[in-house]
Design a protein around this motif. Structure first.
Motif, short mmCIF file in Angstrom:
data_model
loop_
_atom_site.label_atom_id
_atom_site.label_comp_id
_atom_site.label_asym_id
_atom_site.label_seq_id
_atom_site.Cartn_x
_atom_site.Cartn_y
_atom_site.Cartn_z
N GLN A 1 0.83 -1.21 0.00
CA GLN A 1 0.00 0.00 0.00
C GLN A 1 0.86 1.26 0.00
OE1 GLN A 1 -2.64 -0.42 3.44
NE2 GLN A 1 -4.38 -0.63 2.03
N GLN A 2 2.03 1.16 0.65
CA GLN A 2 2.92 2.31 0.74
C GLN A 2 3.89 2.39 -0.43
OE1 GLN A 2 2.57 4.73 3.21
NE2 GLN A 2 0.70 3.51 3.40
N GLY A 3 3.70 1.53 -1.43
CA GLY A 3 4.49 1.64 -2.65
C GLY A 3 5.61 0.64 -2.80
N ALA A 4 5.76 -0.28 -1.86
CA ALA A 4 6.83 -1.28 -1.96
C ALA A 4 6.49 -2.32 -3.02
CB ALA A 4 7.05 -1.96 -0.62
N THR A 5 7.52 -2.84 -3.65
CA THR A 5 7.36 -3.93 -4.61
C THR A 5 7.96 -5.20 -4.02
OG1 THR A 5 7.51 -2.40 -6.49
CG2 THR A 5 7.92 -4.74 -6.93
N LEU A 6 7.16 -6.24 -3.92
CA LEU A 6 7.65 -7.50 -3.36
C LEU A 6 8.55 -8.18 -4.39
CD1 LEU A 6 4.44 -8.92 -1.64
CD2 LEU A 6 6.11 -7.29 -0.76
N ARG A 7 9.79 -8.41 -4.03
CA ARG A 7 10.73 -9.00 -4.97
C ARG A 7 10.73 -10.52 -4.85
NH1 ARG A 7 14.08 -7.19 -0.77
NH2 ARG A 7 15.32 -8.84 0.19
N VAL A 8 11.30 -11.16 -5.84
CA VAL A 8 11.44 -12.61 -5.86
C VAL A 8 12.93 -12.93 -5.95
CG1 VAL A 8 10.90 -14.75 -7.07
CG2 VAL A 8 9.21 -12.90 -6.98
N LEU A 9 13.45 -13.70 -4.98
CA LEU A 9 14.87 -14.04 -4.98
C LEU A 9 15.20 -15.03 -6.08
CD1 LEU A 9 15.75 -14.53 -1.19
CD2 LEU A 9 16.17 -12.53 -2.62
N SER A 10 16.38 -14.86 -6.67
CA SER A 10 16.86 -15.83 -7.64
C SER A 10 17.36 -17.07 -6.90
CB SER A 10 18.00 -15.23 -8.46
OG SER A 10 19.14 -15.00 -7.64
N LEU A 11 17.59 -18.15 -7.62
CA LEU A 11 18.11 -19.37 -7.01
C LEU A 11 19.48 -19.13 -6.39
CD1 LEU A 11 17.06 -22.07 -9.63
CD2 LEU A 11 16.04 -21.63 -7.39
N ASP A 12 20.31 -18.32 -7.06
CA ASP A 12 21.64 -18.02 -6.52
C ASP A 12 21.53 -17.26 -5.20
OD1 ASP A 12 22.84 -19.27 -8.62
OD2 ASP A 12 23.27 -17.43 -9.75
N GLU A 13 20.61 -16.31 -5.13
CA GLU A 13 20.44 -15.54 -3.90
C GLU A 13 19.93 -16.42 -2.76
OE1 GLU A 13 19.31 -11.03 -5.36
OE2 GLU A 13 17.81 -12.61 -5.60
N LYS A 14 19.01 -17.32 -3.07
CA LYS A 14 18.51 -18.24 -2.05
C LYS A 14 19.62 -19.14 -1.54
CE LYS A 14 13.68 -18.45 -3.58
NZ LYS A 14 12.60 -19.32 -4.10
#
Length: 333
Positions: A146-159
């Motif tokens: 609601q405050q403008g954040a975008t939910l990101r998705v981690l890559s396999l490397d980041e996980k």
């Protein structure tokens, strides 16, 4: 203002900043763990506070006042009475008065909410249930969007990188717990727990003349007795059956339980419940871990918190002539 006369879009360093009292760190860590894959989260550690020294106002104040898109406070009545939560609370109040409270989410851990936050604003209750944490995580994600954040998705490397870092941190922590330094810290914490219980029992006896919790200790053993029931605490260092290596055994008895003093005397008492509480270290601070067999950051207690709970349990003891399920159970796991 921009050249066209419109307000510029604010730039945030963090999507979420969590403010909390240190004993509630376990809840804060659990919430952060549920958000890390999708949002950037600020959660202060004691190391950060140590580095900040007396300059916490200039170090942490701006995070809660302007640098975090959404601020979450884990609230109980003592919030705002410590140095760091006072700094954070003042920054939050200032931002709310200046810009409104859309940026803020209150998680109510205990008691009524603060007077400076109107009750009609959004808040999330927490009663200690795992489902409450999931609900809070969901509420934070919703409000952050609601405050403008975008939910990101981690890559396999980041996980994979995060999992490796978590494994390394766990190995380092367990190594510290099992070291000579960790053993000494555990022993001091046991004595601190025993001392707190004795002091609390004395205070209850003075305030409530008709209530007396008898406390006796020797070495690594303590026994509380009240109303024909007993609670025994026994610290066993380096018990390798549990992951942490240092275990506090808690046993409840119907009847009078004496200190063993090497003889194992029970004086007719009957075991009715038993459990194990592991010693743990987080950010160089000692805790008691209520999980059984595996370290769980959501079940940490300070010695004062554990002592309060054990004293209250002894206070409310009522002898039970029969087992509920035919044998001792574990209320501490």
């Amino acid at each position: 203002m921009t050249a066209r006369g419109r307000a510029s879009t604010p730039v945030f360093t963090y999507d979420v900043a969590i403010s909390f009292l240190w004993p509630d760190r376990a809840v804060a860590e659990k919430i952060k763990a549920g958000l890390d894959d999708t949002l950037s989260v600020f959660l202060s550690t004691r190391e950060q506070e140590r580095l900040a020294g007396q300059d916490g106002l200039s170090t942490f104040g701006p995070i809660y006042q302007s640098e975090a898109r959404l601020v979450v406070t884990l609230y109980r009545p003592s919030y705002g009475t410590t140095k760091w939560t006072r700094v954070e609370m003042n920054a939050i109040k200032s931002r709310g008065l200046d810009n409104g409270w859309d940026f803020f989410l209150l998680v109510l851990l205990e008691g009524p909410g603060p007077k400076w936050y109107e009750s009609f604003h959004l808040y999330a209750p927490y009663d200690g249930n795992p489902s409450d944490v999931l609900d809070i995580i969901g509420a934070i994600k919703y409000k952050a969007r609601q405050q403008g954040a975008t939910l990101r998705v981690l890559s396999l490397d980041e996980k994979a990188e995060r999992e490796a870092a978590a494994r390394d941190a766990k190995v380092r922590r367990l190594s510290l717990i099992r070291s000579t330094e960790g053993m000494q810290l555990a022993h001091r914490e046991v004595q601190k727990l025993f001392g707190f219980i004795k002091t609390k029992a004395d205070a209850i006896a003075k305030a409530q003349h008709n209530i007396r919790i008898e406390v006796e200790s020797e070495g690594d053993q303590l026994v509380m007795r009240h109303n024909r029931c007993s609670i025994e605490l026994y610290w066993s260092p380096l018990s390798y059956n549990l992951e942490s290596g240092n275990v506090l055994y808690v046993r409840e008895y119907d009847g009078f339980k004496a200190l063993d003093r090497g003889r194992g005397s029970l004086r007719g008492s009957k075991l009715r419940a038993e459990g194990e509480i592991a010693f743990d270290i987080r950010d160089d601070a000692p805790y008691w871990n209520r999980s059984k067999g595996a370290l769980d950051p959501t079940r940490l207690q300070t010695s004062e918190q554990l002592g309060e709970e054990l004293i209250e349990r002894a206070w409310k003891f009522v002898p039970r002539p029969q087992w509920t399920h035919g044998g001792p159970h574990d209320p501490y796991g």
